[in-house]
Design a protein around this motif. Structure first.
Motif, PDB file in Angstrom:
ATOM      1  N   GLY A  78      98.014 -71.825  24.709  1.00 31.18           N
ATOM      2  CA  GLY A  78      99.233 -72.021  25.521  1.00 31.18           C
ATOM      3  C   GLY A  78      99.263 -72.525  26.913  1.00 31.18           C
ATOM      4  N   GLY A  79      98.173 -73.712  27.024  1.00 29.39           N
ATOM      5  CA  GLY A  79      98.054 -74.038  28.298  1.00 29.39           C
ATOM      6  C   GLY A  79      99.244 -74.533  28.850  1.00 29.39           C
ATOM      7  N   ASP A  80     100.336 -74.914  28.514  1.00 25.47           N
ATOM      8  CA  ASP A  80     101.626 -75.329  28.925  1.00 25.47           C
ATOM      9  C   ASP A  80     102.298 -74.241  29.668  1.00 25.47           C
ATOM     10  N   ALA A 126      88.427 -71.065  28.732  1.00 22.13           N
ATOM     11  CA  ALA A 126      87.320 -70.687  27.952  1.00 22.13           C
ATOM     12  C   ALA A 126      87.758 -70.982  26.644  1.00 22.13           C
ATOM     13  N   ASP A 127      86.824 -70.941  25.699  1.00 23.89           N
ATOM     14  CA  ASP A 127      87.108 -70.793  24.379  1.00 23.89           C
ATOM     15  C   ASP A 127      87.530 -69.628  23.835  1.00 23.89           C
ATOM     16  N   TYR A 165     110.172 -71.800  20.018  1.00 21.05           N
ATOM     17  CA  TYR A 165     108.721 -71.611  19.526  1.00 21.05           C
ATOM     18  C   TYR A 165     108.386 -70.330  20.702  1.00 21.05           C
ATOM     19  N   TYR A 183     108.348 -79.682  15.356  1.00 22.39           N
ATOM     20  CA  TYR A 183     107.235 -79.368  14.534  1.00 22.39           C
ATOM     21  C   TYR A 183     108.003 -79.692  12.960  1.00 22.39           C
ATOM     22  N   GLU A 211      92.642 -70.346  27.995  1.00 23.53           N
ATOM     23  CA  GLU A 211      92.745 -71.734  27.537  1.00 23.53           C
ATOM     24  C   GLU A 211      91.553 -72.549  27.726  1.00 23.53           C
ATOM     25  N   ILE A 212      91.483 -73.436  26.707  1.00 23.04           N
ATOM     26  CA  ILE A 212      90.078 -74.048  26.643  1.00 23.04           C
ATOM     27  C   ILE A 212      90.011 -75.315  27.497  1.00 23.04           C
ATOM     28  N   PRO A 268      89.544 -78.621  18.899  1.00 21.20           N
ATOM     29  CA  PRO A 268      89.172 -77.269  19.357  1.00 21.20           C
ATOM     30  C   PRO A 268      89.815 -75.989  18.918  1.00 21.20           C
ATOM     31  N   GLY A 269      91.084 -76.236  18.266  1.00 22.61           N
ATOM     32  CA  GLY A 269      91.619 -75.179  17.662  1.00 22.61           C
ATOM     33  C   GLY A 269      91.158 -74.529  16.407  1.00 22.61           C
ATOM     34  N   LEU A 294      90.067 -71.086  15.818  1.00 22.85           N
ATOM     35  CA  LEU A 294      91.032 -69.815  16.045  1.00 22.85           C
ATOM     36  C   LEU A 294      91.719 -69.776  14.668  1.00 22.85           C
ATOM     37  N   GLN A 315     100.334 -68.919  15.560  1.00 20.96           N
ATOM     38  CA  GLN A 315     100.775 -70.388  15.373  1.00 20.96           C
ATOM     39  C   GLN A 315     100.507 -70.731  14.132  1.00 20.96           C
TER      40      GLN A 315
HETATM   41  N1  AAT Z   1     102.907 -74.108  23.709  1.00 22.79           N
HETATM   42  C1  AAT Z   1     102.852 -74.916  22.657  1.00 22.79           C
HETATM   43  C2  AAT Z   1     101.996 -75.798  22.699  1.00 22.79           C
HETATM   44  C3  AAT Z   1     100.629 -75.459  21.948  1.00 22.79           C
HETATM   45  S1  AAT Z   1      99.457 -76.118  22.673  1.00 22.79           S
HETATM   46  C4  AAT Z   1      98.061 -75.175  22.142  1.00 22.79           C
HETATM   47  C5  AAT Z   1      96.852 -75.076  23.085  1.00 22.79           C
HETATM   48  O1  AAT Z   1      95.806 -74.343  22.655  1.00 22.79           O
HETATM   49  C6  AAT Z   1      96.471 -76.287  24.017  1.00 22.79           C
HETATM   50  O2  AAT Z   1      96.599 -76.171  25.255  1.00 22.79           O
HETATM   51  C7  AAT Z   1      95.076 -76.273  23.588  1.00 22.79           C
HETATM   52  O3  AAT Z   1      94.183 -77.003  24.607  1.00 22.79           O
HETATM   53  C8  AAT Z   1      94.477 -74.778  23.287  1.00 22.79           C
HETATM   54  N2  AAT Z   1      93.373 -74.521  22.609  1.00 22.79           N
HETATM   55  C9  AAT Z   1      92.834 -75.224  21.390  1.00 22.79           C
HETATM   56  N3  AAT Z   1      91.993 -74.743  20.887  1.00 22.79           N
HETATM   57  C10 AAT Z   1      91.489 -73.601  21.870  1.00 22.79           C
HETATM   58  C11 AAT Z   1      90.426 -72.571  21.780  1.00 22.79           C
HETATM   59  N4  AAT Z   1      89.681 -72.396  20.789  1.00 22.79           N
HETATM   60  N5  AAT Z   1      90.621 -71.629  22.784  1.00 22.79           N
HETATM   61  C12 AAT Z   1      91.591 -71.635  23.794  1.00 22.79           C
HETATM   62  N6  AAT Z   1      92.600 -72.427  23.606  1.00 22.79           N
HETATM   63  C13 AAT Z   1      92.656 -73.633  22.842  1.00 22.79           C
HETATM   64  C14 AAT Z   1     100.979 -75.196  20.351  1.00 22.79           C
HETATM   65  C15 AAT Z   1     101.185 -76.386  19.714  1.00 22.79           C
HETATM   66  C16 AAT Z   1     101.206 -75.982  18.376  1.00 22.79           C
HETATM   67  C17 AAT Z   1     101.553 -77.412  17.306  1.00 22.79           C
HETATM   68  C18 AAT Z   1     101.857 -77.307  15.869  1.00 22.79           C
HETATM   69  N7  AAT Z   1     101.826 -78.203  15.005  1.00 22.79           N
END
Ligand code: AAT
Length: 290
Positions: free
Chosen positions: A91-93, A144-145, A68, A231, A113-114, A170-171, A174, A196
């Motif tokens: 992408g918080g990870d 932030a969002d 991914y 996934y 990252e939120i 929260p996603g 987006l 994504q």
């Molecule tokens: N690297 C693969 C992991 C992810 S995590 C997706 C990230 O998006 C999470 O850390 C979450 O906190 C962040 N997130 C969610 N909503 C928002 C927002 N509004 N603004 C900023 N960040 C946000 C992806 C996984 C994919 C899963 C598929 N089924």
């Protein structure tokens, strides 16, 4: 039926309403909490290594994250060819960040990252994913969002990578047209946004909805594919929006030249895979085209 091995099973919730699930045995739970945004659990699984689920949905595993993260990053950056500034939403990870920073010509990365708890606990419990990327001086990390950020920023980016959760919680913002429009407004001319966009065999309506919005905003709106085992349900779609329609038809030799110039090794990405990823099966094309 044989009896399932004992231990706590973390049950994937993404398709529960539709009557399908899969489960991962948690051999050890490293961290679990309800953050301000979502339920977070980081645990060890015998097959996939350490992994994180948010609101019961698998986000990242040590074993298959490279697929991914490499595909979400190297395809847009190498197709564009002159990327200096990158915006990561979500992408918080830190996995996307790690791959972006491998590009020597990239001199600034903003990551929005939120949920600070995701980054905090991934740094502690899943350090292999970010692999030190959070310490890179090219990074500007914003909590932030992402939807709000693109409305308000005055900065411009050559590539935007939307590494978001699914359109639940929260996603959800987006996946709205207002977010895509604001994001298109912070791209430099010829810039690319990748998103994504779920597994189209399972989540076809999600891809269809994004593609309808992209067609109104970009000269080229399509997706490309990569198969990520956790996934589940087939290949995942990565949405692609840009006003430069030449980027998806670059000759293989040119992609090879750009990749060789970068000089880093990958485990999934190759120039051949990059080119082939835009070849779409009929059922996916039906989501992309009207
Ligand atoms: N690297 C693969 C992991 C992810 S995590 C997706 C990230 O998006 C999470 O850390 C979450 O906190 C962040 N997130 C969610 N909503 C928002 C927002 N509004 N603004 C900023 N960040 C946000 C992806 C996984 C994919 C899963 C598929 N089924």
């Amino acid at each position: 039926m044989t009896e399932a091995p004992k231990g706590r099973w973390i049950v994937e919730t993404l398709y529960e309403k539709e009557g399908f699930t899969c489960a991962f045995r948690a051999d050890k739970v490293f961290h679990e909490e309800n953050t301000a945004e979502q339920n977070l659990v980081i645990f060890e699984n015998a097959l996939f290594g350490r992994m994180m689920a948010l609101d019961g949905i698998t986000q990242v595993t040590e074993r298959d994250e490279f697929i991914y993260h490499e595909m979400m990053t190297h395809v847009p950056i190498l197709a564009h060819g002159r990327v200096r500034r990158v915006l990561i939403i979500g992408g918080g990870d830190g996995g996307i960040l790690r791959e972006v920073l491998r590009h020597k010509k990239v001199d600034k990365v903003t990551m929005v990252e939120i949920d600070p708890a995701v980054t905090d606990f991934c740094k502690k419990q899943l350090p292999k994913i970010s692999d030190g990327a959070f310490d890179d001086p090219r990074l500007d990390l914003v909590f932030a969002d992402g939807a709000k950020f693109v409305e308000e920023t005055t900065e411009k980016y050559d590539v935007i990578i939307v590494d978001s959760t699914d359109p639940i919680g929260p996603g959800e913002v987006l996946f709205r047209e207002s977010f895509y429009r604001a994001a298109s407004g912070v791209l430099t001319p010829g810039g690319v946004i990748v998103t994504q966009n779920g597994v189209p065999f399972m989540q076809g309506s999600e891809l269809k909805a994004t593609m309808e919005k992209f067609r109104r905003l970009f000269k080229e709106a399509t997706c490309y594919l990569a198969t990520i085992p956790t996934y589940v349900g087939g290949p995942m779609a990565m949405g692609w929006g840009t006003d430069d329609a030449t980027l998806t038809s670059l000759p293989l030799e040119e992609i090879e030249r750009r990749f060789a110039e970068e000089g880093f090794a990958t485990r999934y990405y190759t120039p051949e895979v990059h080119k082939a990823a835009f070849a779409l099966p009929r059922y996916v094309l039906d989501c992309v085209a009207p």
